[in-house]
Design an enzyme around this catalytic site. Sequence first.
Site, PDB file in Angstrom:
ATOM      1  N   ASP A   1      45.312 -10.245  57.487  1.00  0.00           N
ATOM      2  CA  ASP A   1      44.309  -9.307  56.990  1.00  0.00           C
ATOM      3  C   ASP A   1      42.905  -9.885  56.948  1.00  0.00           C
ATOM      4  OD1 ASP A   1      45.992  -7.192  56.735  1.00  0.00           O
ATOM      5  OD2 ASP A   1      46.684  -7.807  54.756  1.00  0.00           O
TER       6      ASP A   1
ATOM      7  N   HIS B   1      49.894 -16.645  51.612  1.00  0.00           N
ATOM      8  CA  HIS B   1      51.036 -15.832  51.991  1.00  0.00           C
ATOM      9  C   HIS B   1      52.280 -16.401  51.342  1.00  0.00           C
ATOM     10  CE1 HIS B   1      53.817 -13.491  54.417  1.00  0.00           C
ATOM     11  NE2 HIS B   1      52.796 -12.702  54.645  1.00  0.00           N
TER      12      HIS B   1
HETATM   13  N1  CMC Z   1      42.897 -17.276  46.437  1.00  0.00           N
HETATM   14  C1  CMC Z   1      42.944 -18.221  45.477  1.00  0.00           C
HETATM   15  N2  CMC Z   1      44.094 -18.735  44.990  1.00  0.00           N
HETATM   16  C2  CMC Z   1      45.236 -18.279  45.507  1.00  0.00           C
HETATM   17  C3  CMC Z   1      45.266 -17.300  46.523  1.00  0.00           C
HETATM   18  C4  CMC Z   1      44.030 -16.806  46.984  1.00  0.00           C
HETATM   19  N3  CMC Z   1      44.011 -15.864  47.943  1.00  0.00           N
HETATM   20  N4  CMC Z   1      46.548 -17.023  46.859  1.00  0.00           N
HETATM   21  C5  CMC Z   1      47.295 -17.793  46.062  1.00  0.00           C
HETATM   22  N5  CMC Z   1      46.512 -18.554  45.256  1.00  0.00           N
HETATM   23  C6  CMC Z   1      46.969 -19.564  44.285  1.00  0.00           C
HETATM   24  C7  CMC Z   1      47.620 -18.868  43.097  1.00  0.00           C
HETATM   25  O1  CMC Z   1      46.677 -18.617  42.078  1.00  0.00           O
HETATM   26  C8  CMC Z   1      48.649 -19.888  42.684  1.00  0.00           C
HETATM   27  O2  CMC Z   1      48.007 -20.906  41.950  1.00  0.00           O
HETATM   28  P1  CMC Z   1      48.795 -21.727  40.796  1.00  0.00           P
HETATM   29  O3  CMC Z   1      49.857 -22.492  41.516  1.00  0.00           O
HETATM   30  O4  CMC Z   1      47.737 -22.616  40.215  1.00  0.00           O
HETATM   31  O5  CMC Z   1      49.330 -20.707  39.853  1.00  0.00           O
HETATM   32  C9  CMC Z   1      49.106 -20.494  44.013  1.00  0.00           C
HETATM   33  O6  CMC Z   1      48.013 -20.318  44.906  1.00  0.00           O
HETATM   34  C10 CMC Z   1      50.350 -19.831  44.594  1.00  0.00           C
HETATM   35  O7  CMC Z   1      50.079 -18.454  44.746  1.00  0.00           O
HETATM   36  P2  CMC Z   1      51.045 -17.292  44.279  1.00  0.00           P
HETATM   37  O8  CMC Z   1      50.221 -16.092  43.906  1.00  0.00           O
HETATM   38  O9  CMC Z   1      52.028 -17.787  43.292  1.00  0.00           O
HETATM   39  O10 CMC Z   1      51.769 -17.014  45.656  1.00  0.00           O
HETATM   40  P3  CMC Z   1      52.590 -15.748  46.012  1.00  0.00           P
HETATM   41  O11 CMC Z   1      53.483 -16.154  47.115  1.00  0.00           O
HETATM   42  O12 CMC Z   1      53.183 -15.133  44.817  1.00  0.00           O
HETATM   43  O13 CMC Z   1      51.460 -14.723  46.553  1.00  0.00           O
HETATM   44  C11 CMC Z   1      49.940 -13.605  47.936  1.00  0.00           C
HETATM   45  C12 CMC Z   1      51.130 -14.561  47.882  1.00  0.00           C
HETATM   46  C13 CMC Z   1      49.704 -13.168  49.394  1.00  0.00           C
HETATM   47  C14 CMC Z   1      50.230 -12.340  47.117  1.00  0.00           C
HETATM   48  C15 CMC Z   1      48.685 -14.325  47.398  1.00  0.00           C
HETATM   49  O14 CMC Z   1      48.420 -15.464  48.177  1.00  0.00           O
HETATM   50  C16 CMC Z   1      47.465 -13.417  47.340  1.00  0.00           C
HETATM   51  O15 CMC Z   1      47.330 -12.646  46.381  1.00  0.00           O
HETATM   52  N6  CMC Z   1      46.568 -13.475  48.389  1.00  0.00           N
HETATM   53  C17 CMC Z   1      45.429 -12.603  48.449  1.00  0.00           C
HETATM   54  C18 CMC Z   1      45.889 -11.213  48.882  1.00  0.00           C
HETATM   55  C19 CMC Z   1      46.244 -11.147  50.352  1.00  0.00           C
HETATM   56  O16 CMC Z   1      45.523 -11.616  51.215  1.00  0.00           O
HETATM   57  N7  CMC Z   1      47.396 -10.482  50.635  1.00  0.00           N
HETATM   58  C20 CMC Z   1      47.802 -10.216  52.018  1.00  0.00           C
HETATM   59  C21 CMC Z   1      49.116 -10.826  52.362  1.00  0.00           C
HETATM   60  S1  CMC Z   1      49.415 -10.777  54.136  1.00  0.00           S
HETATM   61  C22 CMC Z   1      49.596  -9.113  54.509  1.00  0.00           C
HETATM   62  C23 CMC Z   1      50.873  -8.567  54.037  1.00  0.00           C
HETATM   63  O17 CMC Z   1      51.940  -9.035  54.489  1.00  0.00           O
HETATM   64  O18 CMC Z   1      50.838  -7.639  53.220  1.00  0.00           O
END
Ligand code: CMC
Length: 430
Positions: A365, A307
């Site tokens: 989720d 998140h």
């Molecule tokens: N599985 C594996 N690696 C992950 C995941 C994951 N679910 N989430 C983040 N990472 C890694 C990402 O690859 C990155 O790695 P690096 O530092 O090596 O580049 C690091 O963790 C930081 O992640 P980020 O994508 O830069 O973080 P963000 O804040 O931009 O994204 C997120 C947050 C929720 C979009 C992301 O964690 C994700 O895509 N999760 C899976 C989708 C999900 O469950 N979304 C629901 C969110 S809660 C409901 C809502 O509010 O909508």
Amino acid sequence: MNTQRNATLTVDGKNIDLPVYSGSIGPEVIDIRQLYAKTGMFTFDPGFMSTAACKSAITYIDGDAGVLLYRGYPIEQLAQNCDFLEVAFLILKGELPNAREKEEFDTIIKRHTMVHEQLIRFYSGFRRDAHPMAVLVGVVGALSAFYHDAMDISDEYHRTVSAHRLIAKLPNIVAMAYKYGRGEPFMYPRNDLSYTANFMRMMFGNPCEDYVPNPVLVRALDRILILHADHEQNASTSTVRLAGSSGANPFACISAGIACLWGPAHGGANEACLQMLEEIGDVSRVGEYIKRAKDKNDSFKLMGFGHRVYKNFDPRAKLMRETCHEVLNELGLHDDRLFKLAVALEKIALEDDYFVSKKLYPNVDFYSGIVQRALGIPTQLFTGIFALARTVGWIAQWNEMISDPEQKIGRPRQLFTGAEQRNVPPMDKR
Ligand code: CMC
């Protein structure tokens, strides 16, 4: 907003003082509105990692401590003690309703549940296998055609009526999207049922026999709605605010929010999470998928994990896990294959260095898909349920923005990286 001190920024040896504001709780903000005038520079923050896009008094999140408050009340207490319409009242008006206000509000919402018969015919324009989110984007957007001329967004009463209409009609609109895909007749709302029981009847009932909602399942769905009702300035809420900042019709703005919510990084994650669990299929394959999630060259992510704001735990995920137990017990599904798989996956991921070091925890989720599936809601409709709940937050945030006398159209700037000015060459020289 209190100004207590300045932050000083040094640009090319010149000091620029920028006011710092504190809210009631949470990080202070640096007011950079004069930055361009003083330095000729913009700030650069494409994913809004450090940007407060507005001031708001609705929802507060402390991502490090795993705290979520609606109007000051912890989500855990609201989930235990209130129903969804009480929470909706709170989010819209700032205070919990007393018994009289609750009754009045419940009645107002019930009196707005029907949709115009012409809107019902709008559904026929969609393919019967259309994704329900595509239907919702279209139908909710189409509501603006019904209420545009009579709507004055500068009038507080009109804004309130729009909020009531949206909250009341969304269950009907979502249920119709479901029925349309199945080829079953639409069910009219029934005013003797609670908001959530009514929704379940419109989903699962049919005109041939009575549908009696199970109170445990109604309570579980009601909790899902409470947990999803608002979440501060997330992507879809910011979309609604940005769309609304131009003075657009609120129904059109909510439709924009639904479009944004659809994406798998946001509300679409519950659908994607269940698909992922189905794909993994068995506890023996969890290791393989964890490995893929950690592989930089693989685009696979563990859906329902991570998140932007919660870096310790998502309080909604804890409550959802609890609800998951209750629902599976009620339905005699304690041995549900996907639930067992989810628990195993959660455990392995929480002990894995990669997930620990990146502070990746299950989000709301992760378990909500399992609960919804047990309730009989098809996977494709999960995000539609999220949209139904979040409509409360969207319209409250939209109203807060429109009521703010300082409100301006949202107009970000950019760091331009394209071609500098050049002349159009004649065709034979291109
Ligand atoms: N599985 C594996 N690696 C992950 C995941 C994951 N679910 N989430 C983040 N990472 C890694 C990402 O690859 C990155 O790695 P690096 O530092 O090596 O580049 C690091 O963790 C930081 O992640 P980020 O994508 O830069 O973080 P963000 O804040 O931009 O994204 C997120 C947050 C929720 C979009 C992301 O964690 C994700 O895509 N999760 C899976 C989708 C999900 O469950 N979304 C629901 C969110 S809660 C409901 C809502 O509010 O909508």
